[in-house]
Write a protein that holds these residues in place. Structure first.
Motif, PDB file in Angstrom:
ATOM      1  N   ASP A 192       0.849  -1.189   0.000  1.00  0.00           N
ATOM      2  CA  ASP A 192       0.000   0.000   0.000  1.00  0.00           C
ATOM      3  C   ASP A 192       0.887   1.243   0.000  1.00  0.00           C
ATOM      4  N   PRO A 193       0.886   2.033  -1.081  1.00  0.00           N
ATOM      5  CA  PRO A 193       1.762   3.218  -1.143  1.00  0.00           C
ATOM      6  C   PRO A 193       1.415   4.278  -0.114  1.00  0.00           C
ATOM      7  N   ARG A 194       0.213   4.202   0.463  1.00  0.00           N
ATOM      8  CA  ARG A 194      -0.153   5.151   1.517  1.00  0.00           C
ATOM      9  C   ARG A 194       0.506   4.804   2.846  1.00  0.00           C
ATOM     10  N   LEU A 195       0.981   3.552   2.950  1.00  0.00           N
ATOM     11  CA  LEU A 195       1.569   3.094   4.208  1.00  0.00           C
ATOM     12  C   LEU A 195       3.082   2.947   4.145  1.00  0.00           C
ATOM     13  N   THR A 196       3.613   2.689   2.949  1.00  0.00           N
ATOM     14  CA  THR A 196       5.055   2.506   2.828  1.00  0.00           C
ATOM     15  C   THR A 196       5.570   3.130   1.538  1.00  0.00           C
ATOM     16  N   LYS A 197       6.630   3.926   1.661  1.00  0.00           N
ATOM     17  CA  LYS A 197       7.226   4.598   0.514  1.00  0.00           C
ATOM     18  C   LYS A 197       7.992   3.623  -0.381  1.00  0.00           C
ATOM     19  N   GLU A 198       8.275   2.437   0.140  1.00  0.00           N
ATOM     20  CA  GLU A 198       9.040   1.465  -0.629  1.00  0.00           C
ATOM     21  C   GLU A 198       8.188   0.681  -1.631  1.00  0.00           C
ATOM     22  N   SER A 199       6.884   0.940  -1.654  1.00  0.00           N
ATOM     23  CA  SER A 199       6.007   0.222  -2.578  1.00  0.00           C
ATOM     24  C   SER A 199       6.392   0.514  -4.021  1.00  0.00           C
ATOM     25  N   LYS A 200       6.432  -0.529  -4.837  1.00  0.00           N
ATOM     26  CA  LYS A 200       6.779  -0.390  -6.241  1.00  0.00           C
ATOM     27  C   LYS A 200       5.708  -1.042  -7.113  1.00  0.00           C
ATOM     28  N   LYS A 201       5.600  -0.515  -8.316  1.00  0.00           N
ATOM     29  CA  LYS A 201       4.642  -1.073  -9.268  1.00  0.00           C
ATOM     30  C   LYS A 201       5.176  -2.387  -9.832  1.00  0.00           C
ATOM     31  N   ILE A 202       4.282  -3.359  -9.956  1.00  0.00           N
ATOM     32  CA  ILE A 202       4.608  -4.641 -10.580  1.00  0.00           C
ATOM     33  C   ILE A 202       4.227  -4.547 -12.056  1.00  0.00           C
ATOM     34  N   ASP A 203       5.123  -4.950 -12.940  1.00  0.00           N
ATOM     35  CA  ASP A 203       4.868  -4.805 -14.370  1.00  0.00           C
ATOM     36  C   ASP A 203       3.936  -5.881 -14.922  1.00  0.00           C
ATOM     37  N   VAL A 204       4.143  -7.140 -14.516  1.00  0.00           N
ATOM     38  CA  VAL A 204       3.362  -8.255 -15.057  1.00  0.00           C
ATOM     39  C   VAL A 204       3.067  -9.260 -13.958  1.00  0.00           C
ATOM     40  N   LEU A 205       1.833  -9.756 -13.936  1.00  0.00           N
ATOM     41  CA  LEU A 205       1.422 -10.833 -13.041  1.00  0.00           C
ATOM     42  C   LEU A 205       0.620 -11.857 -13.831  1.00  0.00           C
ATOM     43  N   THR A 206       0.709 -13.116 -13.449  1.00  0.00           N
ATOM     44  CA  THR A 206      -0.269 -14.075 -13.954  1.00  0.00           C
ATOM     45  C   THR A 206      -1.565 -13.868 -13.176  1.00  0.00           C
ATOM     46  N   VAL A 207      -2.662 -14.329 -13.735  1.00  0.00           N
ATOM     47  CA  VAL A 207      -3.937 -14.146 -13.057  1.00  0.00           C
ATOM     48  C   VAL A 207      -3.954 -14.871 -11.709  1.00  0.00           C
ATOM     49  N   ASP A 208      -3.288 -16.017 -11.604  1.00  0.00           N
ATOM     50  CA  ASP A 208      -3.247 -16.732 -10.324  1.00  0.00           C
ATOM     51  C   ASP A 208      -2.451 -15.951  -9.285  1.00  0.00           C
ATOM     52  N   GLU A 209      -1.349 -15.324  -9.704  1.00  0.00           N
ATOM     53  CA  GLU A 209      -0.593 -14.476  -8.779  1.00  0.00           C
ATOM     54  C   GLU A 209      -1.440 -13.286  -8.345  1.00  0.00           C
ATOM     55  N   PHE A 210      -2.192 -12.736  -9.277  1.00  0.00           N
ATOM     56  CA  PHE A 210      -3.038 -11.585  -8.983  1.00  0.00           C
ATOM     57  C   PHE A 210      -4.145 -11.945  -8.005  1.00  0.00           C
ATOM     58  N   LEU A 211      -4.743 -13.104  -8.175  1.00  0.00           N
ATOM     59  CA  LEU A 211      -5.837 -13.520  -7.293  1.00  0.00           C
ATOM     60  C   LEU A 211      -5.390 -13.591  -5.835  1.00  0.00           C
ATOM     61  N   LEU A 212      -4.148 -13.967  -5.600  1.00  0.00           N
ATOM     62  CA  LEU A 212      -3.635 -14.045  -4.230  1.00  0.00           C
ATOM     63  C   LEU A 212      -3.590 -12.674  -3.559  1.00  0.00           C
ATOM     64  N   LEU A 213      -3.537 -11.611  -4.363  1.00  0.00           N
ATOM     65  CA  LEU A 213      -3.457 -10.255  -3.818  1.00  0.00           C
ATOM     66  C   LEU A 213      -4.834  -9.651  -3.533  1.00  0.00           C
ATOM     67  N   LEU A 214      -5.892 -10.369  -3.868  1.00  0.00           N
ATOM     68  CA  LEU A 214      -7.242  -9.811  -3.764  1.00  0.00           C
ATOM     69  C   LEU A 214      -7.983 -10.246  -2.508  1.00  0.00           C
ATOM     70  N   ASN A 215      -7.311 -10.979  -1.636  1.00  0.00           N
ATOM     71  CA  ASN A 215      -7.964 -11.429  -0.391  1.00  0.00           C
ATOM     72  C   ASN A 215      -7.820 -10.366   0.693  1.00  0.00           C
ATOM     73  N   THR A 216      -8.294  -9.167   0.386  1.00  0.00           N
ATOM     74  CA  THR A 216      -8.224  -8.043   1.310  1.00  0.00           C
ATOM     75  C   THR A 216      -9.606  -7.400   1.417  1.00  0.00           C
ATOM     76  N   VAL A 217      -9.752  -6.478   2.365  1.00  0.00           N
ATOM     77  CA  VAL A 217     -11.032  -5.787   2.547  1.00  0.00           C
ATOM     78  C   VAL A 217     -11.340  -4.910   1.340  1.00  0.00           C
ATOM     79  N   ASN A 218     -10.319  -4.258   0.800  1.00  0.00           N
ATOM     80  CA  ASN A 218     -10.504  -3.368  -0.350  1.00  0.00           C
ATOM     81  C   ASN A 218      -9.570  -3.773  -1.488  1.00  0.00           C
ATOM     82  N   PRO A 219      -9.886  -4.863  -2.190  1.00  0.00           N
ATOM     83  CA  PRO A 219      -9.022  -5.312  -3.295  1.00  0.00           C
ATOM     84  C   PRO A 219      -9.002  -4.292  -4.428  1.00  0.00           C
TER      85      PRO A 219
END
Length: 252
Positions: A192-219
């Motif tokens: 979360d870039p609002r919480l850490t300045k070290e956050s970086k953009k990811i260029d490419v993800l597979t859909v399965d990798e992406f799905l793992l990142l969506l188990n949050t309150v605000n995906p």
């Protein structure tokens, strides 16, 4: 990543409440739409309600107009769908003022048939024939997100974040090359870039990798939409509304 083999190229762009919140940010949307038309010939736009909770036309604000909506699910879904209709009308008028010929297709004209529970409906069929007919006459069509109609003609909403599902489902039915999501971050981030300045953009993800990142309150997008994209092998592209820098590709 091209999918569309016959006729014109086409993409679906989805603009959320933050992108639609005021005239300044909507001008950014219009620039991205113009660019999309130049690159891909045809653009179908899906919009969410303007702003977020507390803003006058946000979905939560509309639902709080009456306590009676708690007992009337049909009326509750009808009022919930109005924020996207307002957003679509506003963007349509502004696009036309910039000489981008467009129209809004909603309700049965959008071709999205739903079933299940009001407030959390499922898409059971999508008929893109009217959208395709209008795309022969103009380069840009706007569809209000988050909603479909059932066999009785009643509006049904698709659950929290349902405009994302609308966009992916339309892209699959229209055989679009990909679906673009415009956000207040430049793409999918390592944190979360609002919480850490070290956050970086990811260029490419597979859909399965992406799905793992969506188990949050605000995906970053609705998980149901990502699962639908996986089912349909639909590439997704998450990018920032503020600029033109490259975003994040989510590939099948």
């Amino acid at each position: 990543m091209s999918r569309r083999k016959l006729g014109a190229l086409m993409i679906v762009q989805k603009y959320g409440g933050i992108a639609m919140k005021d005239e300044t940010t909507r001008k950014k949307c219009i620039e991205h739409i113009k660019s999309g038309i130049q690159k891909h010939e045809k653009v179908v736009i899906v919009v969410s309600a303007i702003g977020r909770k507390g803003d006058p036309y946000a979905t939560d604000t509309l639902l709080n107009l009456s306590k009676a909506f708690d007992a009337d699910k049909v009326a509750r879904d009808l009022i919930a769908s109005c924020g996207e209709l307002i957003a679509a009308a506003v963007l349509s008028a502004e696009l036309n003022s910039f000489n981008i010929n467009t129209t809004v297709l909603h309700g049965k004209r959008a071709g999205i048939l739903t079933t299940g529970e009001y407030g959390d409906a499922e898409i059971v069929h999508l008929d893109p024939s009217e959208i395709n007919a209008y795309l022969k006459e103009m380069d840009c069509i706007i569809i209000p997100g988050f909603q479909g109609v059932n066999t009785k003609g009643n509006v049904m909403t698709l659950g929290r974040g349902g405009s994302d599902l609308t966009a992916v489902a339309l892209a699959a039915a229209l055989n679009a090359t990909h679906t673009e999501f415009y956000k207040d971050v430049p793409g999918v981030m390592t944190g979360d870039p609002r919480l850490t300045k070290e956050s970086k953009k990811i260029d490419v993800l597979t859909v399965d990798e992406f799905l793992l990142l969506l188990n949050t309150v605000n995906p970053i997008i609705q998980k149901r939409a990502a699962l639908y994209a996986k089912l349909k092998a639909m590439p997704l592209y998450v990018r920032g509304i503020a600029g033109t820098e490259d975003g994040t590709w989510i590939i099948p």
